[in-house]
Design a protein around this motif. Structure first.
Motif, PDB file in Angstrom:
ATOM      1  N   GLY A 157       0.801  -1.222   0.000  1.00  0.00           N
ATOM      2  CA  GLY A 157       0.000   0.000   0.000  1.00  0.00           C
ATOM      3  C   GLY A 157       0.835   1.273   0.000  1.00  0.00           C
ATOM      4  N   TRP A 158       2.061   1.213   0.549  1.00  0.00           N
ATOM      5  CA  TRP A 158       2.867   2.420   0.648  1.00  0.00           C
ATOM      6  C   TRP A 158       3.254   2.962  -0.720  1.00  0.00           C
ATOM      7  CZ3 TRP A 158       6.800   0.822   5.006  1.00  0.00           C
ATOM      8  CH2 TRP A 158       6.079   0.630   6.190  1.00  0.00           C
ATOM      9  N   THR A 209      11.079  -0.871  15.554  1.00  0.00           N
ATOM     10  CA  THR A 209      10.542   0.388  16.091  1.00  0.00           C
ATOM     11  C   THR A 209      11.534   1.226  16.917  1.00  0.00           C
ATOM     12  OG1 THR A 209       9.545  -0.807  17.960  1.00  0.00           O
ATOM     13  CG2 THR A 209       8.144  -0.384  16.047  1.00  0.00           C
ATOM     14  N   PRO A 210      12.573   0.627  17.541  1.00  0.00           N
ATOM     15  CA  PRO A 210      13.567   1.505  18.183  1.00  0.00           C
ATOM     16  C   PRO A 210      14.216   2.478  17.196  1.00  0.00           C
ATOM     17  CG  PRO A 210      13.841  -0.745  18.950  1.00  0.00           C
ATOM     18  CD  PRO A 210      12.821  -0.790  17.844  1.00  0.00           C
ATOM     19  N   ALA A 211      14.262   2.119  15.928  1.00  0.00           N
ATOM     20  CA  ALA A 211      14.795   3.061  14.924  1.00  0.00           C
ATOM     21  C   ALA A 211      13.936   4.324  14.895  1.00  0.00           C
ATOM     22  CB  ALA A 211      14.833   2.400  13.547  1.00  0.00           C
ATOM     23  N   MET A 212      12.607   4.134  14.942  1.00  0.00           N
ATOM     24  CA  MET A 212      11.722   5.307  14.959  1.00  0.00           C
ATOM     25  C   MET A 212      11.937   6.122  16.236  1.00  0.00           C
ATOM     26  SD  MET A 212       9.754   2.599  13.409  1.00  0.00           S
ATOM     27  CE  MET A 212      10.113   2.317  11.691  1.00  0.00           C
ATOM     28  N   GLU A 213      12.067   5.410  17.357  1.00  0.00           N
ATOM     29  CA  GLU A 213      12.245   6.129  18.627  1.00  0.00           C
ATOM     30  C   GLU A 213      13.542   6.931  18.667  1.00  0.00           C
ATOM     31  OE1 GLU A 213       9.708   3.370  21.736  1.00  0.00           O
ATOM     32  OE2 GLU A 213      11.879   3.470  21.938  1.00  0.00           O
ATOM     33  N   ILE A 214      14.607   6.359  18.119  1.00  0.00           N
ATOM     34  CA  ILE A 214      15.903   7.065  18.115  1.00  0.00           C
ATOM     35  C   ILE A 214      15.780   8.367  17.332  1.00  0.00           C
ATOM     36  CG2 ILE A 214      18.248   7.002  17.148  1.00  0.00           C
ATOM     37  CD1 ILE A 214      18.241   3.952  17.793  1.00  0.00           C
ATOM     38  N   ALA A 241      15.406   2.166   6.824  1.00  0.00           N
ATOM     39  CA  ALA A 241      15.160   2.198   5.373  1.00  0.00           C
ATOM     40  C   ALA A 241      13.710   2.575   5.081  1.00  0.00           C
ATOM     41  CB  ALA A 241      15.497   0.832   4.759  1.00  0.00           C
ATOM     42  N   GLU A 242      12.769   2.052   5.875  1.00  0.00           N
ATOM     43  CA  GLU A 242      11.360   2.373   5.636  1.00  0.00           C
ATOM     44  C   GLU A 242      11.073   3.846   5.933  1.00  0.00           C
ATOM     45  OE1 GLU A 242       9.506  -2.120   6.265  1.00  0.00           O
ATOM     46  OE2 GLU A 242       9.155  -0.622   7.814  1.00  0.00           O
ATOM     47  N   MET A 243      11.673   4.362   7.007  1.00  0.00           N
ATOM     48  CA  MET A 243      11.472   5.789   7.301  1.00  0.00           C
ATOM     49  C   MET A 243      12.043   6.648   6.173  1.00  0.00           C
ATOM     50  SD  MET A 243      12.002   6.497  11.341  1.00  0.00           S
ATOM     51  CE  MET A 243      13.442   5.487  11.594  1.00  0.00           C
ATOM     52  N   HIS A 244      13.166   6.224   5.648  1.00  0.00           N
ATOM     53  CA  HIS A 244      13.791   6.948   4.532  1.00  0.00           C
ATOM     54  C   HIS A 244      12.862   6.926   3.316  1.00  0.00           C
ATOM     55  CE1 HIS A 244      17.005   8.707   2.289  1.00  0.00           C
ATOM     56  NE2 HIS A 244      17.179   7.655   1.508  1.00  0.00           N
ATOM     57  N   ALA A 245      12.329   5.746   3.014  1.00  0.00           N
ATOM     58  CA  ALA A 245      11.452   5.604   1.845  1.00  0.00           C
ATOM     59  C   ALA A 245      10.156   6.408   2.004  1.00  0.00           C
ATOM     60  CB  ALA A 245      11.141   4.120   1.612  1.00  0.00           C
TER      61      ALA A 245
END
Ligand SMILES: *Cc1c(COP(=O)(O)O)cnc(C)c1O
Ligand SMILES: [Zn+2]
Length: 454
Positions: free
Chosen positions: A40-41, A230-235, A265-269
């Motif tokens: 969906g993204w 999810t720790p990537a998002m928190e950082i 990578a997903e946050m980057h995309a």
């Protein structure tokens, strides 16, 4: 908005409906692992970065269980699970500490520690377990199982107990820390101690899950990876949506590095992050299959090793997720390092001495960072985040043995080139001192420790 997902084989690329996958979580065609993806993204209405940042922060003040979880508050980036099926102990939302004393010692002002030991069962495994166990519950399983060096079993047993499910734990006899074994007993797991190592436990369990209706919760399970990203998002959130230049992660079975790589990578995309940090992996010298893969085989092949290290959480010789880890190293430009038992022990003491207690496997990150600084792979002005994976109370025996001078053998810090290391270790020890029960005796020792000036 919730993310509909599919599972794609990381080997042959084949897509399989999620309901058809269980057993040992390997592709029937090629034997490789699956990864969750969200078609969906790429569609007409991808998530809006600004709205997501606001929503995720807003949930921290909510009273709903799913919102209070530091995993599920990012649920726009996770597989759909009905809210009533979410099994949570309010994992995640762990602190990002600014290290000061070690930052000053290393002349690296922007040094941080993301302390995943501050989770409900005291390791990062909780973030993956809430996701995968919720899926197991939604799919109607009664039994879940894992092979473990201790922390996965502690987390699995707790989450299974919360969900009213049964759990089967296979651990290597005598090779896990006592507190971790205690946790799986406390949470009511069927705990089997096998006379083999971790890799041997994995081999037995792979066969068990093929023959019995038991849901496998080792990190080959792609839903564990989803929670662990999810720790990537928190950082990034804690740094006000700026990426650090480096994130340094201990490497055992190599799921954690794979998960964090996927998260960044997903946050980057999705436009949540302008640039990717470099992700690097540190292993113990005696359990270094990824280091050898990168140095000797350019990441193309892994030769299992017989793993030996006191950092039991990363005592793994045949890591399941090594190909995913190699892909993350390549995509981010990160590196691999290995560190000795003495270097691990000193690094742990140096974190402890600034009030940040972690288990030995976590301390490899600080020891590895020091090598990366010397090799010029980290620059002084860069922001560096050390991923601390487990709490110091997970392995109190190790800490006590270290401070009593009983942990390391003489030959582990011998020779002139190790003289500075040996001295630093002696200086860092804080053994408990026997003392008479009177004020004068206490004051005498206090004055002696304070250089006589107090
Ligand atoms: C599981 C674990 C690791 C290793 O993580 P992998 O995903 O297996 O690489 C490191 N430290 C601690 C404390 C752990 O529990
Ligand atoms: Zn395949």
């Amino acid at each position: 908005m919730r993310a509909a997902h599919q599972l794609r084989c990381t080997g042959c690329g084949q897509v399989t409906p999620p309901e058809e996958i269980a057993g040992d979580f390997r592709c029937a065609a090629c034997g490789e692992l699956f990864a969750v993806e969200y078609p969906g993204w790429a569609g007409a209405a991808p998530p809006n970065p600004g709205a997501l940042r606001w929503l995720w922060k807003e949930r921290r003040s909510s009273l709903a269980a799913a919102d209070q979880s530091g995993v599920w508050r990012f649920r726009e980036l996770l597989p759909i699970v009905q809210e009533h099926e979410i099994v949570t102990l309010r994992e995640g939302n762990t602190p990002l500490y600014h290290l000061t004393q070690n930052a000053e010692r290393l002349a690296l002002p922007e040094l941080y520690a993301k302390h995943q030991g501050m989770n409900p069962t005291a390791s990062f495994k909780d973030t993956g377990m809430t996701a995968a166990l919720s899926v197991a519950k939604a799919r109607g399983f009664r039994w879940v199982a894992c092979a473990s060096t201790g922390n996965t079993s502690a987390a699995m047993a707790a989450y299974a107990a919360r969900a009213g499910m049964r759990s089967l734990v296979l651990v290597p006899d005598g090779k896990i820390a006592w507190s971790k074994l205690a946790q799986s007993m406390d949470y009511g797991a069927l705990t089997l101690q096998l006379k083999t190592d971790f890799d041997g436990c994995v081999a037995v369990l792979r066969e068990v899950v093929r023959r019995a209706p038991v849901y496998l919760l080792n990190s080959v399970n792609p839903y564990r990876v989803e929670g662990q990203k999810t720790p990537a998002m928190e950082i990034v959130e804690a740094l006000d949506w700026q990426a650090p230049e480096h994130v340094i992660v201990p490497g055992g079975n190599l799921a954690n590095i794979s998960a964090l790589g996927k998260g960044f990578a997903e946050m980057h995309a999705l436009g949540l992050l302008p640039v990717l940090p470099k992700l690097s992996v540190i292993q113990a010298e005696g359990a270094n299959p990824l280091v050898r893969t990168m140095h000797e085989f350019s990441g193309e092949k892994l030769e299992p090793v017989e793993a030996q290290t006191r950092a039991t959480a990363i005592r793994i010789g045949n890591p399941a997720s090594w190909k995913k880890a190699v892909a993350v190293l390549r995509a981010t430009g990160g590196t691999v390092e290995q560190v000795s038992e003495a270097e691990i022990a000193l690094a742990k003491a140096r974190l402890g001495a600034e009030g940040i207690g972690c288990e030995p496997a976590s301390a490899v990150t600080l020891a590895g960072l020091e090598k990366m600084l010397i090799a010029g792979k980290v620059q002084r002005g860069e922001r560096v985040v050390l991923l601390l994976t487990g709490h110091t109370l997970k392995d109190a025996d190790y800490t006590i043995a270290y401070h009593r001078g009983e942990l390391l053998r003489a030959d582990e810090v011998a020779g002139p080139e190790q003289a500075a290391l040996a001295q630093a270790i002696r200086d860092s020890r804080r053994d408990a001192v026997a003392c008479e029960a009177n004020v004068d005796a206490v004051l005498r020792l206090l004055h002696a420790r304070d250089g006589g000036t107090a």
